[in-house]
Design a protein around this motif. Sequence first.
Motif, PDB file in Angstrom:
ATOM      1  N   HIS A  34      32.040  26.753  42.528  1.00  0.00           N
ATOM      2  CA  HIS A  34      33.012  25.825  41.963  1.00  0.00           C
ATOM      3  C   HIS A  34      34.247  26.587  41.483  1.00  0.00           C
ATOM      4  O   HIS A  34      35.369  26.090  41.568  1.00  0.00           O
ATOM      5  N   VAL A  35      34.035  27.797  40.991  1.00  0.00           N
ATOM      6  CA  VAL A  35      35.122  28.663  40.535  1.00  0.00           C
ATOM      7  C   VAL A  35      35.682  29.495  41.680  1.00  0.00           C
ATOM      8  O   VAL A  35      36.886  29.520  41.936  1.00  0.00           O
ATOM      9  N   SER A  36      34.794  30.186  42.402  1.00  0.00           N
ATOM     10  CA  SER A  36      35.252  31.178  43.385  1.00  0.00           C
ATOM     11  C   SER A  36      35.961  30.559  44.578  1.00  0.00           C
ATOM     12  O   SER A  36      36.961  31.112  45.065  1.00  0.00           O
ATOM     13  N   GLU A  37      35.496  29.403  45.070  1.00  0.00           N
ATOM     14  CA  GLU A  37      36.133  28.793  46.233  1.00  0.00           C
ATOM     15  C   GLU A  37      37.532  28.291  45.902  1.00  0.00           C
ATOM     16  O   GLU A  37      38.443  28.341  46.742  1.00  0.00           O
ATOM     17  N   PHE A  38      37.733  27.804  44.686  1.00  0.00           N
ATOM     18  CA  PHE A  38      39.065  27.373  44.274  1.00  0.00           C
ATOM     19  C   PHE A  38      40.013  28.566  44.215  1.00  0.00           C
ATOM     20  O   PHE A  38      41.159  28.491  44.681  1.00  0.00           O
ATOM     21  N   LEU A  39      39.539  29.673  43.656  1.00  0.00           N
ATOM     22  CA  LEU A  39      40.381  30.867  43.581  1.00  0.00           C
ATOM     23  C   LEU A  39      40.710  31.393  44.970  1.00  0.00           C
ATOM     24  O   LEU A  39      41.862  31.753  45.263  1.00  0.00           O
ATOM     25  N   ARG A  40      39.709  31.436  45.833  1.00  0.00           N
ATOM     26  CA  ARG A  40      39.943  31.918  47.198  1.00  0.00           C
ATOM     27  C   ARG A  40      40.956  31.041  47.919  1.00  0.00           C
ATOM     28  O   ARG A  40      41.841  31.546  48.623  1.00  0.00           O
ATOM     29  N   SER A  41      40.851  29.739  47.722  1.00  0.00           N
ATOM     30  CA  SER A  41      41.786  28.813  48.361  1.00  0.00           C
ATOM     31  C   SER A  41      43.171  28.877  47.738  1.00  0.00           C
ATOM     32  O   SER A  41      44.141  28.393  48.328  1.00  0.00           O
ATOM     33  N   SER A  42      43.277  29.477  46.554  1.00  0.00           N
ATOM     34  CA  SER A  42      44.569  29.641  45.883  1.00  0.00           C
ATOM     35  C   SER A  42      45.217  30.980  46.212  1.00  0.00           C
ATOM     36  O   SER A  42      46.237  31.331  45.625  1.00  0.00           O
ATOM     37  N   GLY A  43      44.610  31.737  47.115  1.00  0.00           N
ATOM     38  CA  GLY A  43      45.209  32.997  47.550  1.00  0.00           C
ATOM     39  C   GLY A  43      44.621  34.232  46.907  1.00  0.00           C
ATOM     40  O   GLY A  43      45.124  35.339  47.136  1.00  0.00           O
ATOM     41  N   TRP A  44      43.558  34.082  46.089  1.00  0.00           N
ATOM     42  CA  TRP A  44      42.929  35.245  45.487  1.00  0.00           C
ATOM     43  C   TRP A  44      42.084  35.978  46.519  1.00  0.00           C
ATOM     44  O   TRP A  44      41.551  35.383  47.452  1.00  0.00           O
ATOM     45  N   ARG A  45      41.940  37.298  46.328  1.00  0.00           N
ATOM     46  CA  ARG A  45      41.141  38.121  47.232  1.00  0.00           C
ATOM     47  C   ARG A  45      39.702  38.214  46.721  1.00  0.00           C
ATOM     48  O   ARG A  45      39.473  38.446  45.540  1.00  0.00           O
ATOM     49  N   ASP A  46      38.764  38.058  47.635  1.00  0.00           N
ATOM     50  CA  ASP A  46      37.353  38.234  47.300  1.00  0.00           C
ATOM     51  C   ASP A  46      36.989  39.697  47.558  1.00  0.00           C
ATOM     52  O   ASP A  46      36.900  40.135  48.704  1.00  0.00           O
ATOM     53  N   LYS A  47      36.791  40.454  46.485  1.00  0.00           N
ATOM     54  CA  LYS A  47      36.486  41.881  46.583  1.00  0.00           C
ATOM     55  C   LYS A  47      34.995  42.163  46.396  1.00  0.00           C
ATOM     56  O   LYS A  47      34.591  43.310  46.191  1.00  0.00           O
ATOM     57  N   SER A  48      34.181  41.108  46.453  1.00  0.00           N
ATOM     58  CA  SER A  48      32.745  41.250  46.214  1.00  0.00           C
ATOM     59  C   SER A  48      32.092  42.082  47.311  1.00  0.00           C
ATOM     60  O   SER A  48      32.466  41.997  48.490  1.00  0.00           O
ATOM     61  N   LYS A  49      31.089  42.856  46.911  1.00  0.00           N
ATOM     62  CA  LYS A  49      30.278  43.589  47.881  1.00  0.00           C
ATOM     63  C   LYS A  49      29.035  42.765  48.204  1.00  0.00           C
ATOM     64  O   LYS A  49      28.527  42.029  47.359  1.00  0.00           O
ATOM     65  N   LYS A  50      28.561  42.876  49.418  1.00  0.00           N
ATOM     66  CA  LYS A  50      27.412  42.097  49.857  1.00  0.00           C
ATOM     67  C   LYS A  50      26.208  42.348  48.951  1.00  0.00           C
ATOM     68  O   LYS A  50      25.822  43.487  48.709  1.00  0.00           O
ATOM     69  N   GLY A  51      25.655  41.257  48.423  1.00  0.00           N
ATOM     70  CA  GLY A  51      24.498  41.372  47.553  1.00  0.00           C
ATOM     71  C   GLY A  51      24.824  41.758  46.123  1.00  0.00           C
ATOM     72  O   GLY A  51      23.931  41.873  45.288  1.00  0.00           O
ATOM     73  N   GLY A  52      26.116  41.945  45.834  1.00  0.00           N
ATOM     74  CA  GLY A  52      26.517  42.358  44.488  1.00  0.00           C
ATOM     75  C   GLY A  52      27.133  41.224  43.703  1.00  0.00           C
ATOM     76  O   GLY A  52      27.142  40.068  44.154  1.00  0.00           O
ATOM     77  N   PRO A  53      27.670  41.528  42.531  1.00  0.00           N
ATOM     78  CA  PRO A  53      28.304  40.497  41.714  1.00  0.00           C
ATOM     79  C   PRO A  53      29.600  39.987  42.339  1.00  0.00           C
ATOM     80  O   PRO A  53      30.209  40.652  43.176  1.00  0.00           O
ATOM     81  N   THR A 106      39.962  29.477  34.646  1.00  0.00           N
ATOM     82  CA  THR A 106      40.307  30.170  35.888  1.00  0.00           C
ATOM     83  C   THR A 106      41.261  29.357  36.767  1.00  0.00           C
ATOM     84  O   THR A 106      42.126  29.932  37.426  1.00  0.00           O
ATOM     85  N   ASP A 107      41.113  28.039  36.784  1.00  0.00           N
ATOM     86  CA  ASP A 107      42.081  27.227  37.543  1.00  0.00           C
ATOM     87  C   ASP A 107      43.481  27.397  36.968  1.00  0.00           C
ATOM     88  O   ASP A 107      44.471  27.450  37.708  1.00  0.00           O
ATOM     89  N   ALA A 108      43.568  27.455  35.639  1.00  0.00           N
ATOM     90  CA  ALA A 108      44.874  27.580  34.985  1.00  0.00           C
ATOM     91  C   ALA A 108      45.563  28.894  35.343  1.00  0.00           C
ATOM     92  O   ALA A 108      46.792  28.985  35.296  1.00  0.00           O
ATOM     93  N   LEU A 109      44.790  29.911  35.713  1.00  0.00           N
ATOM     94  CA  LEU A 109      45.379  31.185  36.120  1.00  0.00           C
ATOM     95  C   LEU A 109      46.169  31.071  37.414  1.00  0.00           C
ATOM     96  O   LEU A 109      47.008  31.918  37.710  1.00  0.00           O
ATOM     97  N   THR A 110      45.912  30.026  38.190  1.00  0.00           N
ATOM     98  CA  THR A 110      46.594  29.853  39.479  1.00  0.00           C
ATOM     99  C   THR A 110      47.817  28.964  39.368  1.00  0.00           C
ATOM    100  O   THR A 110      48.528  28.789  40.365  1.00  0.00           O
ATOM    101  N   ARG A 111      48.081  28.388  38.188  1.00  0.00           N
ATOM    102  CA  ARG A 111      49.180  27.437  38.030  1.00  0.00           C
ATOM    103  C   ARG A 111      50.300  28.040  37.185  1.00  0.00           C
ATOM    104  O   ARG A 111      50.051  28.879  36.312  1.00  0.00           O
ATOM    105  N   PRO A 112      51.527  27.598  37.402  1.00  0.00           N
ATOM    106  CA  PRO A 112      52.628  28.043  36.538  1.00  0.00           C
ATOM    107  C   PRO A 112      52.400  27.568  35.115  1.00  0.00           C
ATOM    108  O   PRO A 112      51.814  26.508  34.886  1.00  0.00           O
ATOM    109  N   ARG A 113      52.866  28.347  34.172  1.00  0.00           N
ATOM    110  CA  ARG A 113      52.712  27.984  32.758  1.00  0.00           C
ATOM    111  C   ARG A 113      53.624  26.813  32.413  1.00  0.00           C
ATOM    112  O   ARG A 113      54.778  26.768  32.835  1.00  0.00           O
TER     113      ARG A 113
END
Length: 267
Positions: A34-53, A106-113
Amino acid sequence: MKNRQWQVRAPDEQAEQHYLVQPRALAGGGDIRHVSEFLRSSGWRDKSKKGGPLHMESPDRALRITYDPYVLPGGWTIHSRADSTNREWSAHLGRQTPVEIVAGLTDALTRPRSAHAPNVWAPLQEQNWHTRFEGQDYMATSPDGTAWMHYHHSPEGPAMWWTGATDKQGNGWTATFTRDTPMHLVQAFSAELASPDPVMRPRGRVPLSAQIRTWSVSVTPSQLRAWQQARITAAHTAAWARSNTQSHRPHTSARPYTPAGGARTRR
């Protein structure tokens, strides 16, 4: 959510039992996508390692969000490095913080203040939370007493925000925000914390608590995908709008300095 939303299903689909849970603060962690897919769709990079956090990074690399369930106490960490206008800040949220409340931040981090001055306490007061001073602290408590938000300040230590929820059995979560966390982000979090809307959890993922109320609903996989896609589409649309605005912003070159009273010719 309206009842009619649960009555539409595709042919030959098997409905699955889910539950609407209230208050949301005691609904358990939920699906971190619910958090990660929104961030990814907002242009954030997924730096997760397979099987990790989970490890997400903002497009400008100034913000990092991790979710680590493999350590104690585990949970969410949001960290922002200092820049020309903001000091370094961080937030730590326990594993059982509902993802819908985490997403308020976290959603608010993707929006202008917003241009409006933030007020952390306004969303709480609108939902009849009890606000008061206790010594050096200002605090708010939900009407049922299960959730709270504190601003803690004392001469012995740094100021901080402290919030969380707990039931009579001791189940729940806590979260802290350092003093320099931007106020509009804390307000976005408090708005989701105070929201009276229930959240949905699948069967087997509802906490055992005497303080929660539940309603059974039948949900098909296509309904779940549609609701998830609507959130992702909203993130894509907002990201496209920001990119389009920036690309069409006029570029101006600096003008030479002219002293007051107009240019003068040196003799």
